[in-house]
Design a protein around this motif. Sequence first.
Motif, PDB file in Angstrom:
ATOM      1  N   ILE A  35     -37.063  23.333 -28.890  1.00 31.10           N
ATOM      2  CA  ILE A  35     -37.084  24.575 -29.676  1.00 31.10           C
ATOM      3  C   ILE A  35     -38.467  25.222 -29.661  1.00 31.10           C
ATOM      4  O   ILE A  35     -38.630  26.406 -29.353  1.00 31.10           O
ATOM      5  CB  ILE A  35     -36.648  24.304 -31.130  1.00 31.10           C
ATOM      6  N   PHE A  36     -39.504  24.442 -30.021  1.00 26.44           N
ATOM      7  CA  PHE A  36     -40.834  25.019 -30.238  1.00 26.44           C
ATOM      8  C   PHE A  36     -41.669  25.103 -28.963  1.00 26.44           C
ATOM      9  O   PHE A  36     -42.488  26.007 -28.820  1.00 26.44           O
ATOM     10  CB  PHE A  36     -41.614  24.182 -31.263  1.00 26.44           C
ATOM     11  N   LEU A  37     -41.504  24.135 -28.042  1.00 20.17           N
ATOM     12  CA  LEU A  37     -42.447  24.009 -26.931  1.00 20.17           C
ATOM     13  C   LEU A  37     -41.843  24.338 -25.576  1.00 20.17           C
ATOM     14  O   LEU A  37     -42.557  24.383 -24.580  1.00 20.17           O
ATOM     15  CB  LEU A  37     -43.026  22.580 -26.891  1.00 20.17           C
ATOM     16  N   ALA A  38     -40.515  24.543 -25.507  1.00 22.24           N
ATOM     17  CA  ALA A  38     -39.897  24.878 -24.222  1.00 22.24           C
ATOM     18  C   ALA A  38     -39.236  26.256 -24.269  1.00 22.24           C
ATOM     19  O   ALA A  38     -39.637  27.172 -23.552  1.00 22.24           O
ATOM     20  CB  ALA A  38     -38.887  23.798 -23.826  1.00 22.24           C
ATOM     21  N   ASN A  48     -47.575  15.750 -28.744  1.00 19.81           N
ATOM     22  CA  ASN A  48     -47.133  14.715 -27.813  1.00 19.81           C
ATOM     23  C   ASN A  48     -48.120  13.573 -27.652  1.00 19.81           C
ATOM     24  O   ASN A  48     -47.753  12.515 -27.128  1.00 19.81           O
ATOM     25  CB  ASN A  48     -46.801  15.346 -26.458  1.00 19.81           C
ATOM     26  N   LEU A  49     -49.359  13.747 -28.124  1.00 15.75           N
ATOM     27  CA  LEU A  49     -50.297  12.613 -28.160  1.00 15.75           C
ATOM     28  C   LEU A  49     -49.788  11.504 -29.065  1.00 15.75           C
ATOM     29  O   LEU A  49     -50.174  10.339 -28.921  1.00 15.75           O
ATOM     30  CB  LEU A  49     -51.678  13.082 -28.647  1.00 15.75           C
ATOM     31  N   SER A  50     -48.907  11.870 -30.016  1.00 15.26           N
ATOM     32  CA  SER A  50     -48.388  10.866 -30.955  1.00 15.26           C
ATOM     33  C   SER A  50     -47.686   9.727 -30.223  1.00 15.26           C
ATOM     34  O   SER A  50     -47.669   8.593 -30.719  1.00 15.26           O
ATOM     35  CB  SER A  50     -47.415  11.535 -31.942  1.00 15.26           C
ATOM     36  N   TRP A  51     -47.113  10.003 -29.024  1.00 20.46           N
ATOM     37  CA  TRP A  51     -46.478   8.926 -28.247  1.00 20.46           C
ATOM     38  C   TRP A  51     -47.455   7.797 -27.951  1.00 20.46           C
ATOM     39  O   TRP A  51     -47.063   6.629 -27.896  1.00 20.46           O
ATOM     40  CB  TRP A  51     -45.965   9.475 -26.913  1.00 20.46           C
ATOM     41  N   PHE A  52     -48.724   8.147 -27.750  1.00 20.17           N
ATOM     42  CA  PHE A  52     -49.727   7.162 -27.326  1.00 20.17           C
ATOM     43  C   PHE A  52     -50.598   6.673 -28.480  1.00 20.17           C
ATOM     44  O   PHE A  52     -51.447   5.803 -28.286  1.00 20.17           O
ATOM     45  CB  PHE A  52     -50.628   7.774 -26.240  1.00 20.17           C
ATOM     46  N   LEU A  53     -50.412   7.256 -29.658  1.00 21.89           N
ATOM     47  CA  LEU A  53     -51.300   6.928 -30.792  1.00 21.89           C
ATOM     48  C   LEU A  53     -50.496   6.408 -31.988  1.00 21.89           C
ATOM     49  O   LEU A  53     -50.628   6.879 -33.108  1.00 21.89           O
ATOM     50  CB  LEU A  53     -52.108   8.175 -31.184  1.00 21.89           C
ATOM     51  N   PHE A 102     -48.747  14.206 -36.891  1.00 24.42           N
ATOM     52  CA  PHE A 102     -48.871  14.930 -35.622  1.00 24.42           C
ATOM     53  C   PHE A 102     -47.871  16.084 -35.569  1.00 24.42           C
ATOM     54  O   PHE A 102     -48.174  17.169 -35.062  1.00 24.42           O
ATOM     55  CB  PHE A 102     -48.648  13.980 -34.442  1.00 24.42           C
ATOM     56  N   TYR A 103     -46.663  15.844 -36.083  1.00 26.08           N
ATOM     57  CA  TYR A 103     -45.631  16.881 -36.138  1.00 26.08           C
ATOM     58  C   TYR A 103     -46.123  18.082 -36.946  1.00 26.08           C
ATOM     59  O   TYR A 103     -46.087  19.232 -36.479  1.00 26.08           O
ATOM     60  CB  TYR A 103     -44.367  16.287 -36.767  1.00 26.08           C
ATOM     61  N   PHE A 146     -52.323  23.712 -26.918  1.00 19.89           N
ATOM     62  CA  PHE A 146     -53.021  22.607 -27.591  1.00 19.89           C
ATOM     63  C   PHE A 146     -52.188  22.025 -28.726  1.00 19.89           C
ATOM     64  O   PHE A 146     -52.234  20.821 -28.984  1.00 19.89           O
ATOM     65  CB  PHE A 146     -54.396  23.066 -28.083  1.00 19.89           C
ATOM     66  N   GLY A 147     -51.411  22.846 -29.422  1.00 13.64           N
ATOM     67  CA  GLY A 147     -50.502  22.328 -30.444  1.00 13.64           C
ATOM     68  C   GLY A 147     -49.468  21.394 -29.841  1.00 13.64           C
ATOM     69  O   GLY A 147     -49.168  20.324 -30.387  1.00 13.64           O
TER      70      GLY A 147
END
Length: 620
Positions: free
Chosen positions: A78-81, A124-129, A154-155, A118-119
């Motif tokens: 919804i937001f990023l694609a 998506n950095l949350s996957w790794f953190l 992160f959301y 950047f948002g």
Amino acid sequence: MSTHAAEKRSFGAVLWDYLTTVDHKKIAVLYLIGGGFFFVLGGLEAMLIRIQLISPDNEFISAQFYNEVMTMHGTTMIFLAAMPLLFALMNAVVPLQIGARDVAFPFINALGFWLFAFGGILLNLSWFLGGAPDAGWTAYAPLSILSPHHGIDFYAVGLQISGFGTLMAGINFLVTIINMRAPGMTYMRMPLFTWTTFVASVLILFAFPPLTVGLFEMIFDRLFGANFFKPEMGGNVIIWEHLFWIFGHPEVYILVLPAFGIFSEIIPTFSKKRLFGYSSMVFATVLIAFLGFMVWAHHMFTVGLGPIANSIFAVATMAIAVPTGIKIFNWLLTMWGGNIRITTPMLYALGFIPSFTVGGMTGVMLAAAAADLQYHDSYFVVAHFHYVIVGGVVLGVLAGLTYWWPRMFGTMLDEKLGKWTFWIFFIGFHLTFFIQHFLGLMGMPRRYWKFLPNQGLDLGNLISTIGAVLMAVGAVMFVWNIIKTTVKGEKVSHDPWDGRTLEWAVPSPTPEYNFKQTPLVRGLDPLWVEKMEGNGKMIPAEPLGDIHMPNSSFLPFMMSLGLFIAGIGVIYQVDHKAWWIVAAIGFIITFGTMFLRSIKDDLGYHIHKEDLEDEGAGVK
């Protein structure tokens, strides 16, 4: 060795050009790359969901990972694609359709893209953190407030940053369309894609602030101990639902109205007819936007708002089907008696009409509050909104990219491969989601990690997953078409489809300034008017003169990077107060670049009349 260095330099020059550009056409390419990347990511997440549900009692992924994948699939798509891909088409086409040289605020246009990018990266950095958000894409309180994972932080912060960019883009398009139309381009001569962009921008202006407020309150609840959504401290969890859906339902129209606009350009072009009922299409678009703000609580029929509120929102929801129906009949009547060419964009248009109609019909079913008590949180709802979003928005984006690809890149996507792509994706789409209506009616709930054997749900889920694989194959074929076309590099004329609107009047590749002389618009479908009078090109509305264009700037990138760094600092200050230093550094970068921007001399540069005359004579 020197050749290799030259290649490296040229790549570096191109990279720097795109990092600093404020040209709407290059920003369109950036949105296309960013939105395309997140579309692939969201598609991979969808495949994980469908593989997990291919058979009963499956253990392909864990319950916690399923919650994260499901949450990120909805949020990403919804937001990023969907939104960035539509912004790519808006940036590429709208200034050209209205006869403008750029958008009203080129600097803000670039800033809007980098904030989105950047948002999205932060989210998506949350996957790794430590794990992605796991409370569903709607992030309902109190689940989202009580979740111990940083994923929800992160959301909230990632969507806040990305949302600022969307709000800027909406305001920019509003000002551009109101102020920068060519002479003669009255409101009732604007192409439908420009109209739907205009109305969607109005929706962004009014729908995104409630989401911004809700996300701020969520951030304050989670990171600073506020109590907006904590009932034991006097908060109210239902307030989050109201704030989210006051944004969330207009968001559906923010996405689907531009798709309507795309098909309203494609169908007349390939039917060789003017759009039937232009005025009624415009008023239907405005009416959909108006009613779109009066239906949000149909997402909350099971909350307990009471029969009066439920009845009001049920009636308003059913009423919104009327202007949508007007549009569908107008598209059909545009084709009636037309000289139809079955090109790839036209195939998408023909597939869209019945697909979206199914989504609209199931929407009316869900609008009946009493019936919704049974449908709610079942796979029937999943089927409904995918028929709207995929059957409307995704088909619209694929159609628009195919249709305007020659305008954006000067090359034509392969027609044969394009038609194969359509059929595989289209069949896969209906296989995936049509069966889900029946799975829902048979009692399969949404958001569940697995289903049990011997419930009659096995075959339906298997068919749905096979369909999802076909959709993935179609998406891969579309990407392959882009790669194949780009490598081949075969250029086409500036008007390969025999178009009707102004974007097909400029040379290919499009000059940075779009129009040497602002065109004079003498009617609806202005390029077609000139073709019918034997001119073949637009009549200028001004003498040849110097053109003022804005300079490139690295500041939008730096402002967005500063907010990205600040966001990470704010998220982790809960774990250790030293992270406030990181947040402070980020804010200093952002506000420092804003201050630089305010004192910077923004003279831009001039393209001189002599250069334009040389170009017209073919002199390099």
